[in-house]
Design an enzyme around this catalytic site. Structure first.
Site, PDB file in Angstrom:
ATOM      1  NE  ARG A  44       4.708  11.004 -13.737  1.00 29.40           N
ATOM      2  CZ  ARG A  44       3.543  11.099 -12.929  1.00 29.40           C
ATOM      3  NH1 ARG A  44       3.629  10.403 -11.655  1.00 29.40           N
ATOM      4  NH2 ARG A  44       2.203  10.917 -13.680  1.00 29.40           N
ATOM      5  CG  HIS A 128      -4.437  10.924  -6.911  1.00 32.01           C
ATOM      6  ND1 HIS A 128      -3.134  10.970  -7.397  1.00 32.01           N
ATOM      7  CD2 HIS A 128      -5.123  12.005  -7.155  1.00 32.01           C
ATOM      8  CE1 HIS A 128      -2.829  12.367  -7.831  1.00 32.01           C
ATOM      9  NE2 HIS A 128      -4.018  12.796  -7.769  1.00 32.01           N
ATOM     10  CB  THR A 200       5.099  14.055  -4.994  1.00 33.24           C
ATOM     11  OG1 THR A 200       4.499  14.492  -5.992  1.00 33.24           O
ATOM     12  CG2 THR A 200       5.137  15.277  -4.074  1.00 33.24           C
ATOM     13  CB  SER A 201       7.691  13.759  -9.805  1.00 30.78           C
ATOM     14  OG  SER A 201       6.265  13.663 -10.208  1.00 30.78           O
ATOM     15  CG  ASN A 224      11.066  14.083  -4.961  1.00 29.05           C
ATOM     16  OD1 ASN A 224      10.115  13.323  -4.715  1.00 29.05           O
ATOM     17  ND2 ASN A 224      11.556  14.073  -6.193  1.00 29.05           N
TER      18      ASN A 224
HETATM   19  N1  APR Z   1      12.944   9.271  -0.934  1.00 25.37           N
HETATM   20  C1  APR Z   1      12.441  10.594  -1.457  1.00 25.37           C
HETATM   21  N2  APR Z   1      12.235  10.715  -2.443  1.00 25.37           N
HETATM   22  C2  APR Z   1      11.913   9.571  -3.146  1.00 25.37           C
HETATM   23  C3  APR Z   1      12.122   8.246  -2.530  1.00 25.37           C
HETATM   24  C4  APR Z   1      12.492   8.312  -1.415  1.00 25.37           C
HETATM   25  N3  APR Z   1      12.768   7.179  -0.668  1.00 25.37           N
HETATM   26  N4  APR Z   1      11.798   7.285  -3.696  1.00 25.37           N
HETATM   27  C5  APR Z   1      11.411   8.044  -4.692  1.00 25.37           C
HETATM   28  N5  APR Z   1      11.477   9.153  -4.723  1.00 25.37           N
HETATM   29  C6  APR Z   1      11.037  10.362  -5.286  1.00 25.37           C
HETATM   30  C7  APR Z   1      11.372  10.142  -7.119  1.00 25.37           C
HETATM   31  O1  APR Z   1      12.508  11.125  -7.054  1.00 25.37           O
HETATM   32  C8  APR Z   1      10.375  10.742  -7.489  1.00 25.37           C
HETATM   33  O2  APR Z   1      10.567  11.992  -8.119  1.00 25.37           O
HETATM   34  O3  APR Z   1       9.613  10.359  -5.289  1.00 25.37           O
HETATM   35  C9  APR Z   1       9.163  10.896  -6.777  1.00 25.37           C
HETATM   36  C10 APR Z   1       7.942   9.798  -6.842  1.00 25.37           C
HETATM   37  O4  APR Z   1       7.232  10.627  -7.984  1.00 25.37           O
HETATM   38  P1  APR Z   1       6.270  10.045  -9.076  1.00 25.37           P
HETATM   39  O5  APR Z   1       6.812   8.698  -9.426  1.00 25.37           O
HETATM   40  O6  APR Z   1       5.955  10.948  -9.976  1.00 25.37           O
HETATM   41  O7  APR Z   1       4.818   9.852  -8.218  1.00 25.37           O
HETATM   42  P2  APR Z   1       3.815  10.763  -7.812  1.00 25.37           P
HETATM   43  O8  APR Z   1       4.512  12.260  -7.677  1.00 25.37           O
HETATM   44  O9  APR Z   1       3.375  10.283  -6.431  1.00 25.37           O
HETATM   45  O10 APR Z   1       2.705  10.661  -8.982  1.00 25.37           O
HETATM   46  C11 APR Z   1       1.709  11.326  -8.801  1.00 25.37           C
HETATM   47  O11 APR Z   1       0.786  10.442 -10.928  1.00 25.37           O
HETATM   48  O12 APR Z   1       0.388   8.662 -11.915  1.00 25.37           O
HETATM   49  C12 APR Z   1      -0.225   9.463 -11.078  1.00 25.37           C
HETATM   50  O13 APR Z   1      -1.774   9.025  -9.663  1.00 25.37           O
HETATM   51  C13 APR Z   1      -0.541   8.866 -10.073  1.00 25.37           C
HETATM   52  O14 APR Z   1      -0.331   9.421  -7.566  1.00 25.37           O
HETATM   53  C14 APR Z   1       0.062   9.262  -8.925  1.00 25.37           C
HETATM   54  C15 APR Z   1       0.445  10.948  -9.325  1.00 25.37           C
END
Ligand code: APR
Length: 257
Positions: A44, A128, A200-201, A224
């Site tokens: 995201r 997941h 994780t968001s 995050n």
């Molecule tokens: N360090 C810290 N935070 C980070 C970094 C980093 N190097 N890189 C990215 N982020 C943060 C981003 O700001 C974002 O808010 O990590 C977060 C990732 O969020 P998502 O992209 O929503 O991923 P996630 O939370 O894992 O999504 C959960 O959604 O689509 C489904 O199954 C899929 O497992 C996934 C689930």
């Protein structure tokens, strides 16, 4: 980063490291953001995988069962190109908390990349699913994902011996979570002295409900780069990169030996 901000961050790190040092059980909820420093895009962020709407719409249970060629077209594009990926300092620091500092570290990951296990973490619940295997929805026979990769490379459908197309052991949108894995994640977070959310968001449930599923006297840490809706509940919030913060925290913990 300005002088004052660095000092404030350092003090926050030291305080948080002290709590980690004292903790016996640490539950860590990780998402795609912990693997971006290994070269895997998250979902995201501005250049995340879900920026391509059609890819997000194809990664669903219904697409697998009603339009399997479209499903595999996008699935291969999204997830099967991650060759030679390696754990980054964030994964390594979490494994070191376990192996070097002797902490009970329970990783509840939303990731399917297997990098926590590669880094040496031993207690990993893959909420997941994973990219290692695929299963026939009809006869439940399990295959190594290599078979899927080879079939797709040959422009064929990955078929089970019984003739059905096999499904990756990944929890797609509309898929249920594995009940045992989910229960494990709940028990781990409920028993933890510290719940650490990394990369994780916290937008996808039920994973994000684990933030509530913890002891009242536990410490909540959110690491995050973007704000999350749970930041106000956290005892510590870090906006810096996971690799940097966790490595720094680990070295402070080592000094407090
Ligand atoms: N360090 C810290 N935070 C980070 C970094 C980093 N190097 N890189 C990215 N982020 C943060 C981003 O700001 C974002 O808010 O990590 C977060 C990732 O969020 P998502 O992209 O929503 O991923 P996630 O939370 O894992 O999504 C959960 O959604 O689509 C489904 O199954 C899929 O497992 C996934 C689930």
């Amino acid at each position: 980063m300005g002088e004052v901000i660095v000092l404030v961050m350092e003090r926050k790190l030291v305080e948080c490291a002290k709590i980690l040092r004292k903790a016996e059980k640490i539950a860590v909820l990780t998402g795609a953001g912990i693997s971006t420093e290994s070269g895997i895009p998250d979902f995201r962020s501005p250049n995340g995988l879900w920026q391509k709407r059609e890819a997000r719409e194809a990664t669903t249970r219904s697409c697998f069962f009603y339009d399997v060629d479209t499903f595999y077209h996008y699935f291969a594009q999204l997830f099967l190109g991650w060759t030679g990926i390696k754990p980054n300092p964030a994964h390594i620091a979490l494994a070191a908390l376990e192996h070097e500092l002797g902490k009970l570290v329970f990783i509840v990951t939303q990731n399917i990349d297997g990098l926590h296990q590669m880094a040496g973490s031993t207690n990993v619940a893959e909420l997941h699913g994973n990219l290692r295997t695929a299963t026939c929805p009809k006869c439940q026979k399990q295959y190594d994902m290599i078979m899927v990769r080879e079939a797709l490379a040959a422009k064929q459908q990955p078929l089970c011996e019984c003739g059905r197309v096999v499904k990756p052991d990944v929890v797609l949108f509309e898929d249920p979570l594995d009940p045992y894995t989910w229960r494990q994640a709940q028990v781990w977070t409920m028993k933890a002295d510290v719940v650490l959310c990394v990369g994780t968001s916290l937008t996808v449930s039920p994973a994000n409900t684990l933030v509530y599923n913890r002891r009242n006297d536990s410490t909540l840490v959110i690491l995050n780069t973007e704000p999350t809706r749970y930041d106000s509940q956290a005892d510590f919030v870090f906006r810096e990169k996971a690799g940097e913060v966790l490595s720094r925290m680990l070295s402070i913990c080592r000094q407090q030996e």
